[in-house]
Enzyme design. Structure first.
Site, PDB file in Angstrom:
ATOM      1  N   HIS A 281     -29.168  80.689  -8.036  1.00  0.00           N
ATOM      2  CA  HIS A 281     -29.740  79.444  -8.555  1.00  0.00           C
ATOM      3  C   HIS A 281     -29.693  78.328  -7.510  1.00  0.00           C
ATOM      4  O   HIS A 281     -29.474  77.148  -7.833  1.00  0.00           O
ATOM      5  CB  HIS A 281     -29.022  79.004  -9.829  1.00  0.00           C
ATOM      6  CG  HIS A 281     -29.931  78.395 -10.850  1.00  0.00           C
ATOM      7  ND1 HIS A 281     -30.268  79.018 -12.022  1.00  0.00           N
ATOM      8  CD2 HIS A 281     -30.602  77.217 -10.865  1.00  0.00           C
ATOM      9  CE1 HIS A 281     -31.081  78.247 -12.720  1.00  0.00           C
ATOM     10  NE2 HIS A 281     -31.303  77.148 -12.031  1.00  0.00           N
ATOM     11  N   ARG A 336     -36.274  74.194  -2.842  1.00  0.00           N
ATOM     12  CA  ARG A 336     -36.138  72.879  -2.214  1.00  0.00           C
ATOM     13  C   ARG A 336     -37.186  72.648  -1.128  1.00  0.00           C
ATOM     14  O   ARG A 336     -37.696  71.535  -0.980  1.00  0.00           O
ATOM     15  CB  ARG A 336     -34.734  72.719  -1.629  1.00  0.00           C
ATOM     16  CG  ARG A 336     -33.624  72.553  -2.664  1.00  0.00           C
ATOM     17  CD  ARG A 336     -32.287  72.365  -1.976  1.00  0.00           C
ATOM     18  NE  ARG A 336     -31.198  72.173  -2.931  1.00  0.00           N
ATOM     19  CZ  ARG A 336     -30.490  73.168  -3.463  1.00  0.00           C
ATOM     20  NH1 ARG A 336     -30.775  74.424  -3.143  1.00  0.00           N
ATOM     21  NH2 ARG A 336     -29.503  72.911  -4.319  1.00  0.00           N
TER      22      ARG A 336
END
Length: 399
Positions: A281, A336
């Site tokens: 995660h 990201r």
């Protein structure tokens, strides 16, 4: 003299720098957040630097092929968009990301906590995998899956590795429960320091959407983020029987995301999944979990001939992608990296990130003397002793 602003950036690191410069501090902090001390998020990135290449000096192929398939979808490079929640760092959010992915010939995972409804996202990219958390009862979960199927989602991603870790050493991001007048007044001093971000949202004549429309019925605004999050926290975690049940309900490709152990990978195969993503995660889960790339080789060896194995966590360069594919991943998922591109330049920024990765993949293939990503083998990578982590593997007999 051309005064046009140069929006192109050369590396994902520069995209991150621009995101930091252009976003309010509280918004940017949500893009870098990780659980507790950040041991896992750091290892996700730094572990790739421990891996080396075994290049050839003569005989590089003239052309290199990066195309592959993931869950039945043809993609132009072994990189897909990982589902991430509430992409309100830019007014166009997930729609901009979906357009960028389509423009670069790849697929996208759409979070059930997204800020845009799935119908709008599928309209601009027909390679959408809808992601589901185990939130609510079976009827509610099935209703979300059926809505996604009706909208045109071509696959389902189920994420079950969230452990609701508490406490971040650098502080948790301050996300308001709702963007009402009081909240906007409170945040205004911070927002005024980022005029470009404020101007982008000002043009839309609406504040950032902190609701999650894919948690409700089609056409509804959906509940506020924290209301949905609270319901998620209050929902009993799924069992393997629950995963097998949902797999039976979904007529199409099905991925279990968050696998880091061999025994869990084998249970996922038994439950009938089409694919797994080796993942922690993005370091937002149980801090101290090994980097995904450390767990990948053993998992790929154990189940790679039965299901598609992907990896997510720590991808910043095309060379990282090549390392993951050589060690057993069919493709990687990025999070990201594309969010920084989105924050920096919107759709163009996400396209830029994908182009950076494509260029790095091509360069690494050329250096290794490989004409296709499908030709990559573990021997192309220098793996130092003690690098891999074999979790969930029974001890050898007699040991």
């Amino acid at each position: 003299m051309n005064m046009a602003r140069d929006i192109w950036f050369e590396t994902v690191a520069i995209a991150q720098q621009r995101a930091r410069k252009r976003l309010p501090k509280s918004v940017y902090s949500s893009l870098i957040s990780a659980s507790e001390k950040g041991v896992t998020v750091t290892d996700n990135v730094e572990s790739f630097a421990e891996l080396g290449f075994a290049p050839h000096v003569v005989g590089a192929p003239e052309k290199r092929d990066m195309a592959t398939t993931v869950m039945g979808q043809q993609i132009s490079l072994p990189v897909i968009i990982s589902p991430t929640g509430v992409q309100a760092v830019h007014p166009d959010g997930e729609v901009a990301v979906a357009r960028a992915a389509a423009a670069r010939g790849t697929a996208m995972g759409l979070s059930s906590f997204a800020s845009k409804p799935i119908e709008e996202v599928v309209a601009v990219n027909d390679k959408i995998f809808f992601q589901i958390y185990w939130l609510g009862d079976r009827d509610a979960i099935l209703a979300r899956a059926e809505r996604a199927k009706a909208a045109g989602a071509v696959g389902l991603i189920v994420t079950t590795d969230w452990s609701f870790s508490h406490g971040r050493d650098w502080g948790s991001p301050k996300i308001p429960e709702k963007m009402d007048l009081k909240t906007m007044v409170t945040m205004m001093p911070e927002a005024l320091t980022k005029p470009r971000w404020l101007w982008q949202w000002g043009k839309t004549m609406r504040p950032p959407n902190l609701r999650v429309p894919n948690q409700g019925a089609r056409g509804e605004d959906g509940p506020p983020f924290f209301q949905a999050y609270g319901e998620w926290m209050g929902t009993p975690p799924p069992t393997w029987e629950d995963i097998a049940w949902l797999r039976e309900q979904w007529d199409g490709p099905f991925m279990l995301k968050g696998v880091i152990r061999v025994d869990d990978a084998k249970r996922a195969v038994d439950a009938g999944v089409s694919a797994i993503s080796v993942s922690n995660h993005g370091g937002n889960n149980l801090d101290g979990t090994p980097a995904a790339i450390r767990a990948l080789p053993v998992i790929a060896e154990a189940v790679g001939d039965q299901v598609e194995v992907l990896l997510d966590g720590g991808i910043r360069r095309g060379s990282d992608v090549v390392k993951a594919v050589a060690l057993g991943a069919r493709a990687v998922m990025i999070g990201r990296a594309y969010l920084w591109g989105l924050a920096a330049e919107g759709q163009v920024g996400v396209e830029n990130v994908l182009d950076i990765l494509r260029g790095g993949i091509d360069s690494a293939l050329m250096g290794l003397g490989r004409s296709s990503i499908h030709d990559l083998v573990p021997e192309d990578i220098l793996v130092p002793e003690g690098f891999t982590r074999a979790l969930g593997v029974p001890p050898a007999s007699g040991s």
